[in-house]
Design a protein around this motif. Structure first.
Motif, PDB file in Angstrom:
ATOM      1  N   THR A   1       0.847  -1.190   0.000  1.00  0.00           N
ATOM      2  CA  THR A   1       0.000   0.000   0.000  1.00  0.00           C
ATOM      3  C   THR A   1       0.886   1.246   0.000  1.00  0.00           C
ATOM      4  N   TYR A   2       0.291   2.367  -0.330  1.00  0.00           N
ATOM      5  CA  TYR A   2       1.046   3.618  -0.342  1.00  0.00           C
ATOM      6  C   TYR A   2       1.570   3.946   1.047  1.00  0.00           C
ATOM      7  N   GLU A   3       0.770   3.697   2.044  1.00  0.00           N
ATOM      8  CA  GLU A   3       1.189   4.004   3.417  1.00  0.00           C
ATOM      9  C   GLU A   3       2.401   3.165   3.818  1.00  0.00           C
ATOM     10  N   GLU A   4       2.443   1.931   3.367  1.00  0.00           N
ATOM     11  CA  GLU A   4       3.594   1.075   3.671  1.00  0.00           C
ATOM     12  C   GLU A   4       4.859   1.596   2.997  1.00  0.00           C
ATOM     13  N   VAL A   5       4.718   2.019   1.744  1.00  0.00           N
ATOM     14  CA  VAL A   5       5.867   2.555   1.008  1.00  0.00           C
ATOM     15  C   VAL A   5       6.322   3.876   1.627  1.00  0.00           C
TER      16      VAL A   5
ATOM     17  N   LEU B   1      13.529   2.000  -4.415  1.00  0.00           N
ATOM     18  CA  LEU B   1      12.624   3.074  -4.021  1.00  0.00           C
ATOM     19  C   LEU B   1      13.057   4.447  -4.534  1.00  0.00           C
ATOM     20  N   ILE B   2      14.377   4.636  -4.681  1.00  0.00           N
ATOM     21  CA  ILE B   2      14.915   5.965  -4.993  1.00  0.00           C
ATOM     22  C   ILE B   2      15.426   6.059  -6.423  1.00  0.00           C
ATOM     23  N   LYS B   3      15.072   7.135  -7.096  1.00  0.00           N
ATOM     24  CA  LYS B   3      15.512   7.365  -8.469  1.00  0.00           C
ATOM     25  C   LYS B   3      16.928   7.908  -8.492  1.00  0.00           C
ATOM     26  N   GLU B   4      17.200   8.919  -7.684  1.00  0.00           N
ATOM     27  CA  GLU B   4      18.546   9.484  -7.613  1.00  0.00           C
ATOM     28  C   GLU B   4      18.707  10.334  -6.360  1.00  0.00           C
ATOM     29  N   ILE B   5      19.960  10.574  -6.018  1.00  0.00           N
ATOM     30  CA  ILE B   5      20.297  11.512  -4.958  1.00  0.00           C
ATOM     31  C   ILE B   5      21.115  12.609  -5.617  1.00  0.00           C
ATOM     32  N   LYS B   6      20.572  13.787  -5.611  1.00  0.00           N
ATOM     33  CA  LYS B   6      21.180  14.889  -6.352  1.00  0.00           C
ATOM     34  C   LYS B   6      21.752  15.933  -5.395  1.00  0.00           C
ATOM     35  N   VAL B   7      23.026  16.240  -5.588  1.00  0.00           N
ATOM     36  CA  VAL B   7      23.657  17.289  -4.789  1.00  0.00           C
ATOM     37  C   VAL B   7      23.406  18.632  -5.475  1.00  0.00           C
ATOM     38  N   VAL B   8      22.912  19.596  -4.702  1.00  0.00           N
ATOM     39  CA  VAL B   8      22.644  20.932  -5.256  1.00  0.00           C
ATOM     40  C   VAL B   8      23.281  21.994  -4.363  1.00  0.00           C
ATOM     41  N   LYS B   9      23.549  23.134  -4.946  1.00  0.00           N
ATOM     42  CA  LYS B   9      24.149  24.238  -4.204  1.00  0.00           C
ATOM     43  C   LYS B   9      23.216  25.436  -4.279  1.00  0.00           C
ATOM     44  N   LYS B  10      22.844  25.957  -3.098  1.00  0.00           N
ATOM     45  CA  LYS B  10      21.957  27.122  -3.035  1.00  0.00           C
ATOM     46  C   LYS B  10      22.520  28.116  -2.035  1.00  0.00           C
TER      47      LYS B  10
ATOM     48  N   LYS C   1      11.303   7.358  -6.862  1.00  0.00           N
ATOM     49  CA  LYS C   1      10.754   6.958  -8.155  1.00  0.00           C
ATOM     50  C   LYS C   1       9.253   7.212  -8.167  1.00  0.00           C
ATOM     51  N   HIS C   2       8.744   7.630  -9.327  1.00  0.00           N
ATOM     52  CA  HIS C   2       7.313   7.875  -9.456  1.00  0.00           C
ATOM     53  C   HIS C   2       6.610   6.560  -9.750  1.00  0.00           C
ATOM     54  N   ASP C   3       5.557   6.266  -9.020  1.00  0.00           N
ATOM     55  CA  ASP C   3       4.805   5.034  -9.224  1.00  0.00           C
ATOM     56  C   ASP C   3       3.335   5.386  -9.428  1.00  0.00           C
ATOM     57  N   THR C   4       2.806   5.059 -10.594  1.00  0.00           N
ATOM     58  CA  THR C   4       1.424   5.402 -10.903  1.00  0.00           C
ATOM     59  C   THR C   4       0.417   4.537 -10.156  1.00  0.00           C
ATOM     60  N   THR C   5       0.910   3.597  -9.327  1.00  0.00           N
ATOM     61  CA  THR C   5      -0.006   2.761  -8.545  1.00  0.00           C
ATOM     62  C   THR C   5      -0.804   3.617  -7.571  1.00  0.00           C
ATOM     63  N   TRP C   6      -0.188   4.687  -7.111  1.00  0.00           N
ATOM     64  CA  TRP C   6      -0.834   5.547  -6.122  1.00  0.00           C
ATOM     65  C   TRP C   6      -1.060   6.951  -6.681  1.00  0.00           C
ATOM     66  N   ASN C   7      -2.107   7.592  -6.212  1.00  0.00           N
ATOM     67  CA  ASN C   7      -2.362   8.972  -6.618  1.00  0.00           C
ATOM     68  C   ASN C   7      -1.432   9.929  -5.874  1.00  0.00           C
TER      69      ASN C   7
END
Length: 214
Positions: A114-118, A166-175, A186-192
């Motif tokens: 389920t979405y809650e489990e993820v 579960l994870i698509k990427e880890i992106k380092v950013v500078k702000k 990762k985007h999963d269309t199983t859940w809204n």
């Protein structure tokens, strides 16, 4: 004598007519008898022994057992890039092909969490990963702007096990001269719902490097 000839002539005509009738009734197109394989193979998931998942005879026997009406002598198993199909080898009998799912004996069917489990799994990972990546950063020099992408790649390629699923990427950013490791799920269309939007704050992790001047 005339009477005898008349009788023989009648018999001859009768036999000839019967012969013609039989000949006409046997004139058929073999192709008319062909049926689509998918109408015969209706059970497309079979289970075989662990070491037989790519063994064609074993797979065919399992398909036959699941689909008793199949004439296994008129088909063949094709295995290409791990995908299994049953194809006709006599187009007078069968046409088309059917994809087959082959599972190992004892294999546990996959279930969709389920979405809650993820979400709970993602939150637990972020708590652990935040400490890990911050400790890692304290041992590193801050990257130059042109090296930020390489650092992102290093962190992403370091993902293992369930985290990698579960994870698509880890992106380092500078702000504003500060560095962050941003975890993108990762985007999963199983859940809204969307993990990235719901965990926006938790997945943006501030980094402190050993040497911060770049």
């Amino acid at each position: 004598m005339k009477k005898l000839l008349s009788i023989l002539g009648a018999v001859g005509l009768t036999a000839t007519g019967a012969s013609v009738a039989v000949s006409c009734s046997n004139t058929t197109d073999p192709g008319d008898k062909a049926v689509e394989l998918k109408t015969v193979i209706t059970v497309t998931e079979v289970t075989v022994a662990k070491d037989k998942t790519t063994d064609a005879p074993t797979i065919l026997a399992a398909v036959k057992k699941a689909n008793p009406k199949l004439d296994e002598t008129k088909v063949e198993v094709k295995i290409t890039d791990g995908k299994v199909t049953i194809e006709s080898k006599d187009t007078n009998v069968y046409t088309g092909s059917v994809a087959i799912t082959v599972k190992e004996e004892g294999e546990t069917p996959e279930t969709t969490p389920t979405y809650e489990e993820v979400k709970a799994q993602a939150e637990a990972y972020l708590v652990k990963y935040t400490k890990t990546v911050q400790a890692w950063a304290q041992e590193q020099n801050a990257p130059a702007d042109e090296a930020i992408a390489d650092m992102s790649k290093t962190l992403t390629e370091g993902l293992k096990g369930n985290a990698a699923k579960l994870i698509k990427e880890i992106k380092v950013v500078k702000k504003e001269n500060k560095f962050y490791a941003v975890v993108e799920f990762k985007h999963d269309t199983t859940w809204n719902a969307n993990l990235n939007s719901e965990l926006e704050t938790q997945r943006t992790i501030e980094l402190t490097f050993k040497v911060t001047t770049v």
